[in-house]
Write an enzyme that holds these catalytic residues in place. Sequence first.
Site, PDB file in Angstrom:
ATOM      1  N   SER A  99      27.755  27.654  17.537  1.00  0.00           N
ATOM      2  CA  SER A  99      27.469  28.285  16.251  1.00  0.00           C
ATOM      3  C   SER A  99      28.068  29.689  16.178  1.00  0.00           C
ATOM      4  O   SER A  99      29.282  29.849  16.181  1.00  0.00           O
ATOM      5  CB  SER A  99      25.966  28.307  16.008  1.00  0.00           C
ATOM      6  OG  SER A  99      25.656  28.793  14.734  1.00  0.00           O
ATOM      7  N   ASP A 249      28.670  30.036   8.818  1.00  0.00           N
ATOM      8  CA  ASP A 249      28.828  30.311  10.243  1.00  0.00           C
ATOM      9  C   ASP A 249      29.777  29.266  10.834  1.00  0.00           C
ATOM     10  O   ASP A 249      30.342  28.443  10.103  1.00  0.00           O
ATOM     11  CB  ASP A 249      27.471  30.326  10.951  1.00  0.00           C
ATOM     12  CG  ASP A 249      26.742  28.979  10.915  1.00  0.00           C
ATOM     13  OD1 ASP A 249      27.211  28.069  10.193  1.00  0.00           O
ATOM     14  OD2 ASP A 249      25.715  28.837  11.599  1.00  0.00           O
ATOM     15  N   ASP A 251      29.668  26.476  12.715  1.00  0.00           N
ATOM     16  CA  ASP A 251      29.496  25.024  12.589  1.00  0.00           C
ATOM     17  C   ASP A 251      28.925  24.657  11.224  1.00  0.00           C
ATOM     18  O   ASP A 251      28.468  23.542  11.021  1.00  0.00           O
ATOM     19  CB  ASP A 251      28.628  24.470  13.716  1.00  0.00           C
ATOM     20  CG  ASP A 251      27.199  25.023  13.710  1.00  0.00           C
ATOM     21  OD1 ASP A 251      26.989  26.130  13.187  1.00  0.00           O
ATOM     22  OD2 ASP A 251      26.289  24.347  14.232  1.00  0.00           O
ATOM     23  N   ASP A 253      26.259  24.939   9.538  1.00  0.00           N
ATOM     24  CA  ASP A 253      24.920  24.451   9.189  1.00  0.00           C
ATOM     25  C   ASP A 253      24.105  25.537   8.484  1.00  0.00           C
ATOM     26  O   ASP A 253      22.953  25.312   8.118  1.00  0.00           O
ATOM     27  CB  ASP A 253      24.184  23.907  10.417  1.00  0.00           C
ATOM     28  CG  ASP A 253      23.985  24.935  11.519  1.00  0.00           C
ATOM     29  OD1 ASP A 253      24.511  26.056  11.402  1.00  0.00           O
ATOM     30  OD2 ASP A 253      23.300  24.610  12.515  1.00  0.00           O
TER      31      ASP A 253
END
Length: 467
Positions: A99, A249, A251, A253
């Site tokens: 992340s 961010d 990734d 999510d």
Amino acid sequence: MSINLSSFTPYDLRAKLGEQLNEEVAQAIGYAYAKVTKAKSVCVGGDIRLSSESLKNALAIGLSQAGCRVIDLGLTGTEEMYFATVHYKLDGGIQVTASHNPKNYNGMKFVAKNATPIGRENGLEEIRVLAENILNNYQTSLTNQNLGPIEKHSCLEHYIKHLFTFIDLTKLRPMRLLMNAGNGAAGHVIDAIEQHFQNHDIPIDLIKINNHPDGNFPKGVPNPLLHDCREETSHAVIDHQCDLGIAWDGDFDRCFFFDSKGLFIEGYFIVGLLAEAFLSHDPKQTILHDPRLTWNTIDLVKEAGGKAFPSKTGHAFIKNDMRQRDAVYGGEMSAHHYFRDFFYCDSGMVPWLLVIELLSTKQQNLHNLLKGRIALFPNPGEINFIIEEKEKAIAEVENFFRDQDEKAINIEYFDGLNVEFKNWRFNLRCSNTEALVRLNIETRADPQLLEDKLTLLKCLLNKWIKK
């Protein structure tokens, strides 16, 4: 010297590259995951970090050695792995990602069937122990018997189709959006959504910056919670005269919002906005929120006729609570947003689609829609203090407020220390992974009270910081 995989958190793995995470470790984790969960079919995806592809490949080999059928999804955001686990009716899924952690980190997120999170309480500790035993060869080793197949598939088309079940395209009015993927994994999804708009003649114009995935992170690791990561998006919104800015961010999510003036909108107020949007369709629904900042969300949910409940911070906790309460939506002020119709998982793409539909139906911009709410519940955003003796520092703060003439309405521990007075409240909690104490504070429409109490809390906490 034995290997100790101490970088497992209560709900995932985040580790510095090296002994704690390398291809050998990834292979052992894959094998251990399959043995502990008894999974026969698992998908794996990886973000854009330079180490993600090799770690993902090693993970797939470990799963295969345990007899699993493996579907390699390629470059994905975490939510694509969630979707694929359900779409392909698999026994589980693993995403290789760290992340927003620094460049020299990587990690993994684990789910079981139906994208149910795997945390310390339901298998992750056993996976860690078995992987350690394999790596240290404590009478446990990888075998090459019953090798399962490793296949490559993309579920992008089906995933995009599912995203658009959340909104009514016919309600969207003309809008210009600034999209900052941060050179993370979001770019290919942004492109696919843009194509979907064009295919249906939807007048949404996307201005894309840093859209190409690049694990070298030329603009720094994307984490719009950090003030330094917001400036480019803010300026680009103004320069391109956009109605809205969205940043992600690594990734994707989590997504973060900027209004038409380039002002960053705290995730806390987006939680209230999305709760209101769901309750406008069905006021009897349940909404979950984290306990750090609460008054705005509770106020809006009550006003709309819904039921609001707090949940511990962290995706494994809130997803479990959402399932138990059958909540339609759950939101964290850290910009994690969870949806019942997305398998109770968090998504960084669903929120902004819902927001542009809401702005279209209300015929307002985000700035005007939220300025009143922000004035009602002023807060400075989360403030971190680097403190080694975290629990002692929080206990001392608790004792201080128990001894004051101004008596608190409530003092309790729920995901940290929560202290509530008539016109102000705060939450103080320890980081799960770092020597940090995190402070969140809000007042009822009183900026001066906010400043005074923030000064007091800083004074109480700063003395615990080592010089």
